[in-house]
Design a protein around this motif. Structure first.
Motif, PDB file in Angstrom:
ATOM      1  N   LYS A   3       0.835  -1.193   0.000  1.00  0.00           N
ATOM      2  CA  LYS A   3       0.000   0.000   0.000  1.00  0.00           C
ATOM      3  C   LYS A   3       0.876   1.251   0.000  1.00  0.00           C
ATOM      4  O   LYS A   3       1.770   1.379   0.851  1.00  0.00           O
ATOM      5  N   VAL A   4       0.618   2.147  -0.943  1.00  0.00           N
ATOM      6  CA  VAL A   4       1.413   3.367  -1.124  1.00  0.00           C
ATOM      7  C   VAL A   4       0.506   4.575  -0.980  1.00  0.00           C
ATOM      8  O   VAL A   4      -0.562   4.631  -1.613  1.00  0.00           O
ATOM      9  N   TRP A   5       0.936   5.551  -0.165  1.00  0.00           N
ATOM     10  CA  TRP A   5       0.121   6.751   0.091  1.00  0.00           C
ATOM     11  C   TRP A   5       0.826   8.016  -0.383  1.00  0.00           C
ATOM     12  O   TRP A   5       1.973   8.266  -0.019  1.00  0.00           O
ATOM     13  N   PHE A   6       0.130   8.803  -1.180  1.00  0.00           N
ATOM     14  CA  PHE A   6       0.537  10.158  -1.555  1.00  0.00           C
ATOM     15  C   PHE A   6      -0.329  11.134  -0.762  1.00  0.00           C
ATOM     16  O   PHE A   6      -1.558  11.104  -0.901  1.00  0.00           O
ATOM     17  N   ASN A   7       0.287  12.010   0.034  1.00  0.00           N
ATOM     18  CA  ASN A   7      -0.533  13.031   0.691  1.00  0.00           C
ATOM     19  C   ASN A   7      -0.711  14.207  -0.272  1.00  0.00           C
ATOM     20  O   ASN A   7      -0.620  14.021  -1.483  1.00  0.00           O
ATOM     21  N   ASP A  66      -1.661   8.367  12.190  1.00  0.00           N
ATOM     22  CA  ASP A  66      -2.933   7.668  12.354  1.00  0.00           C
ATOM     23  C   ASP A  66      -3.399   7.076  11.022  1.00  0.00           C
ATOM     24  O   ASP A  66      -3.920   5.951  10.980  1.00  0.00           O
ATOM     25  N   PHE A  67      -3.201   7.824   9.932  1.00  0.00           N
ATOM     26  CA  PHE A  67      -3.607   7.345   8.609  1.00  0.00           C
ATOM     27  C   PHE A  67      -2.809   6.089   8.244  1.00  0.00           C
ATOM     28  O   PHE A  67      -3.374   5.104   7.749  1.00  0.00           O
ATOM     29  N   GLY A  72      -2.619   0.593   7.180  1.00  0.00           N
ATOM     30  CA  GLY A  72      -1.502  -0.332   6.968  1.00  0.00           C
ATOM     31  C   GLY A  72      -0.616   0.088   5.815  1.00  0.00           C
ATOM     32  O   GLY A  72      -0.203  -0.745   4.988  1.00  0.00           O
ATOM     33  N   ILE A  73      -0.287   1.385   5.756  1.00  0.00           N
ATOM     34  CA  ILE A  73       0.509   1.915   4.640  1.00  0.00           C
ATOM     35  C   ILE A  73       1.942   1.376   4.705  1.00  0.00           C
ATOM     36  O   ILE A  73       2.604   1.443   5.748  1.00  0.00           O
ATOM     37  N   LYS A  94       8.105   2.751  13.221  1.00  0.00           N
ATOM     38  CA  LYS A  94       7.583   1.908  14.300  1.00  0.00           C
ATOM     39  C   LYS A  94       6.231   1.301  13.944  1.00  0.00           C
ATOM     40  O   LYS A  94       5.877   0.230  14.442  1.00  0.00           O
ATOM     41  N   VAL A  95       5.469   2.001  13.098  1.00  0.00           N
ATOM     42  CA  VAL A  95       4.166   1.456  12.689  1.00  0.00           C
ATOM     43  C   VAL A  95       4.265   0.707  11.366  1.00  0.00           C
ATOM     44  O   VAL A  95       3.244   0.336  10.770  1.00  0.00           O
ATOM     45  N   GLY A  96       5.501   0.488  10.875  1.00  0.00           N
ATOM     46  CA  GLY A  96       5.711  -0.321   9.683  1.00  0.00           C
ATOM     47  C   GLY A  96       5.635   0.425   8.368  1.00  0.00           C
ATOM     48  O   GLY A  96       5.514  -0.191   7.310  1.00  0.00           O
ATOM     49  N   THR A  97       5.725   1.773   8.419  1.00  0.00           N
ATOM     50  CA  THR A  97       5.646   2.582   7.201  1.00  0.00           C
ATOM     51  C   THR A  97       7.012   3.148   6.848  1.00  0.00           C
ATOM     52  O   THR A  97       7.658   3.791   7.673  1.00  0.00           O
TER      53      THR A  97
END
Length: 340
Positions: A3-7, A66-67, A72-73, A94-97
């Protein structure tokens, strides 16, 4: 599936998401995108799109964390609040991103503020920089303008922290103002117009007054490993109108190699230069994908995907671009998907 996120990105993120999705290795991705404007074009390429809040640095970092946790980004590709996110990169890990951002905070801060980077790069002799002055008052503007003119330069100006062409103006006192009024919008202003406008306040944010560069402008799109090893550097020239030429220019690729060796900027970044009297001079270095990177991908190098592949631990070889490619574009209307 990764999963890939662009803000909050520019509209060209539409192309970058598709480049990652349509990668040559057949790796499956789910693309996430957020923007305060739900109708923004960048969101149209996302599998999951949503609005994001307008927040200050610290609150935005909390929102981004949070996002990433909620969805799961795996890879976060930020543009907005890049420095604040880099300061807290350990929280994302730490959250795996994994985050495609420069970890060297001092370097990143300098890259985001043109004056600071000009001062830093002046000592390296990697590339020439334009003559410039940073001013904060109308009187300082006049002093800087007169000094540059005395040195034989035409003059332009731009805020030190502006992106792209925002705030760029050319100082010209020989314009036909009536023709300008009835013609297309231009970046030209007279000294008197600038002074009068700047005099409306006692002080303003840093404004760079510099020599105008009249030669060809190039964007050198660069791809590097997570450790900053240069894997590709492709000069893209602004030709007439909408034309862009991917051109092999040895002195520009050498500049890219020297920048990479000196600063170790990771993933995708962009070196903008413009010639004046045969000398390439630095405009800026953007520690992110450039606004025209999708054009440079016509070289056969999938810059967005290879950066993601690299941060996920995949091996990326040195790339061999195809040159001599002249490109342009036309608009195309699409029906917007606004979600539920």
């Amino acid at each position: 599936m990764k999963k890939v996120w662009f803000n909050r990105w520019f509209s060209v993120a539409y192309h970058y998401m598709n480049s990652i999705r349509n990668n040559e290795d057949g790796v499956q991705f789910k693309m996430y995108a957020t923007h305060p404007d739900r109708t923004h074009m960048a969101l149209q390429a996302a599998d999951y799109a949503d609005t994001e809040p307008v927040l200050g640095d610290d609150d935005y970092v909390e929102f981004a964390l949070d996002f990433c946790k909620k969805h799961g980004i795996d890879v976060f590709i930020p543009r907005l609040h890049m420095y604040a996110i880099a300061k807290h990169i350990d929280l994302f890990e730490k959250v795996g991103t994994k985050v495609t951002v420069c970890r060297d905070l001092e370097l990143l801060e300098n890259l985001l503020e043109k004056q600071k980077f000009y001062e830093a790069i002046r000592e390296t002799n990697i590339i020439s920089i334009p003559d410039y002055h940073v001013v904060n008052t109308a009187d300082e503007f006049i002093t800087a303008y007169e000094a540059l003119v005395s040195a034989g330069h035409q003059v332009c100006m731009k805020p030190t922290n502006a992106e792209g062409g925002m705030g760029f103006r050319i100082i010209s006192n020989g314009r036909d103002t009536l023709s300008d009024l009835f013609g297309t919008v231009t970046p030209y202003l007279s000294t008197e117009q600038v002074y009068k406008t700047l005099s409306s306040v006692d002080r303003f944010e840093d404004l760079m007054v510099m020599e105008l560069l009249n030669g060809f402008e190039y964007s050198i799109d660069c791809l590097a490993s997570a450790s900053g090893e240069l894997l590709a550097a492709v000069p893209r020239r602004k030709a007439d109108g909408r034309l862009r030429l991917l051109e092999e220019v040895p002195e520009l690729t050498e500049i890219a190699h020297q920048v990479a060796a000196t600063y170790k900027i990771p993933f995708n970044y962009n070196i903008q230069v413009k010639y004046n009297q045969g000398v390439p001079k630095l405009l800026e270095i953007n520690p992110r994908m450039s606004g025209g990177l999708h054009v440079t991908c016509l070289s056969g190098i999938n810059f967005p995907y290879l950066a993601v592949k690299s941060i996920l631990g995949g091996h990326v070889d040195n790339q061999k671009p195809n040159y001599g490619i002249l490109a342009s574009h036309i608009e195309k209307y699409v029906i917007m998907d606004l979600g539920e």
